[in-house]
Design a protein around this motif. Structure first.
Motif, PDB file in Angstrom:
ATOM      1  N   THR A  10      38.513  36.999  48.914  1.00  0.00           N
ATOM      2  CA  THR A  10      38.583  36.740  47.738  1.00  0.00           C
ATOM      3  C   THR A  10      38.934  37.915  46.854  1.00  0.00           C
ATOM      4  OG1 THR A  10      36.203  37.286  47.142  1.00  0.00           O
ATOM      5  CG2 THR A  10      36.653  35.171  47.981  1.00  0.00           C
ATOM      6  N   CYS A  74      30.076  37.945  41.296  1.00  0.00           N
ATOM      7  CA  CYS A  74      30.704  36.653  41.539  1.00  0.00           C
ATOM      8  C   CYS A  74      29.714  35.685  40.924  1.00  0.00           C
ATOM      9  CB  CYS A  74      30.651  36.278  43.119  1.00  0.00           C
ATOM     10  SG  CYS A  74      31.401  34.678  43.252  1.00  0.00           S
ATOM     11  N   GLU A  80      33.122  29.735  46.209  1.00  0.00           N
ATOM     12  CA  GLU A  80      33.223  30.566  47.118  1.00  0.00           C
ATOM     13  C   GLU A  80      32.277  31.649  47.365  1.00  0.00           C
ATOM     14  OE1 GLU A  80      35.133  32.399  43.502  1.00  0.00           O
ATOM     15  OE2 GLU A  80      34.820  30.323  44.308  1.00  0.00           O
TER      16      GLU A  80
END
Length: 389
Positions: A10, A74, A80
């Motif tokens: 990512t 995140c 994800e």
């Protein structure tokens, strides 16, 4: 030691900071939130060093560890997020196996961390401390049994931290001779820590008049139905508004700050109260259930107008201490014993902090730091920073 890790899938970053070791081990949770930074994690790691030192008792089996912290940039709700968590723990596996004991923090539940750790090939997220135990097998059984204990359908591990925060509030009220009945509380965040704090304070007779989650603030001047709100939370602490009563009001996000309450409990994110918003606060006490929610410049302004901030290094240290009290064998896998031990320890620590603040004519935070600073050399002399052999 500071580590910055970049996920090859990512491109998102994760961080690990070990502030200090005691007998070769450091303790501190793993958080996940959008915008998490290395500087934030470093501040949290330093706070963990102080939390560990503040709970040092030469008569107990629990030996304080050093301080550390992990963080991932995140949103935990992102699709994800779980895969990212597994890859982070796989990358940090050598440190978890050797020197960093970790667990849930902002954005992550213990169940999720444990599941990801197993997928990453780890035996346990606290396995670095196993060599320090007299009887590893018995200690691990005791901790597993404690995590299996439920109170009113809620895991003991999700309640004990809030018990410590609530007891800190009650200790401050008792010191000021303020009765519980009629004392109003506003809580930011209704996740693990905020929810448990609200529950214990409501059961002690205080009125929880406002709670805030990601959808905004829910308020009632006479007090909210805390049990109904807690039962209507999702996994991230967001309340289903369909359970609100006719008199409950939905207000904007930051309305909890200006709630007519004697006690504010920021229990969600760091840096929630800055110099700009502090002027809206009319409460007498701010009790930091979250890590680093009050910025230093805001705290100075609050202190100047008589608002007392009870700092995170004391107030929210109960969860971390409970893990080690249980693992080292100071308490067993029993809810009543855990709550009693937590209340007694937190009340004593808050008392020491406020006594020191009065004696030094300083803030409770400065007093807590001074107390930790007094204990660190004693811990170092007795145990050393590194594991022998």
């Amino acid at each position: 030691m500071s580590l910055v890790w970049t996920d090859h899938v990512t491109g998102r970053q994760g961080f690990l900071v070990v502030d200090r070791l005691v007998r070769g081990v450091a303790s501190g949770g793993l958080r996940m939130r959008p915008g998490c930074t290395l500087a934030e994690v470093a501040g949290l790691a330093r706070g963990m060093t102080m939390k560990e030192a503040l709970h040092y008792d030469p008569e107990s089996r629990y030996v304080p560890l050093g301080g550390a912290k992990g963080g991932i940039d995140c949103d935990p709700r992102a699709p994800e997020a779980y895969g990212l968590l597994v890859r982070y723990l796989r990358a940090m596996r050598p440190y978890v196996e050797s020197c960093w004991t970790t667990g849930e923090d902002l954005g992550l539940s213990q169940e999720l961390v444990d599941r990801a750790a197993r997928e990453a090939g780890l035996v346990s997220t606290v396995q670095a401390v196993f060599p320090l135990l007299d009887d590893e097998a018995a200690a691990r059984r005791r901790l597993a049994d404690a995590f299996a204990v439920e109170v009113d359908g809620i895991g003991l591990d999700a309640l004990v931290g809030g018990c410590g925060v609530a007891e800190s509030v009650l200790a401050a009220l008792d010191r000021a001779s303020v009765p519980y009945a009629g004392t109003r509380v506003a809580v930011q965040g209704l996740g693990t820590m905020g929810g448990a704090t609200a529950r214990f304070l409501a059961r002690a007779g205080l009125a929880v008049v406002a709670v805030a989650d990601v959808k905004g603030t829910i308020a009632h001047p006479a007090g909210l139905d805390v049990e109904a709100l807690l039962a209507a939370r999702d996994a991230h602490g967001t309340v289903d508004r369909s359970v609100l009563r006719p008199g409950d009001r939905e207000l904007p996000d930051e309305a909890w700050l200006s709630a007519e309450a004697e006690v504010l409990v920021p229990a969600a994110v760091s840096y929630a109260i800055d110099a700009g918003v502090q002027e809206r606060i009319t409460a007498r006490w701010i009790v930091e259930a979250a890590n680093m929610p009050v910025l230093p410049d805001a705290e100075a302004l609050l202190a100047a107008r008589g608002v007392t901030v009870l700092p995170d290094v004391v107030v929210n240290s109960g969860t971390n201490a409970w893990w080690w009290w249980t693992l080292f064998g100071d308490i067993g896998a029993d809810a009543d014993e855990a709550f009693a031990y937590t209340r007694r320890s937190m009340r004593a620590l808050v008392g020491l902090m406020l006594d020191r603040a009065e004696a030094d004519a300083t803030t409770p935070r400065a007093a807590a730091h001074a107390l930790a600073g007094d204990r660190l050399p004693v811990i170092a002399e007795r145990f050393g920073w590194y594991r022998s052999g």
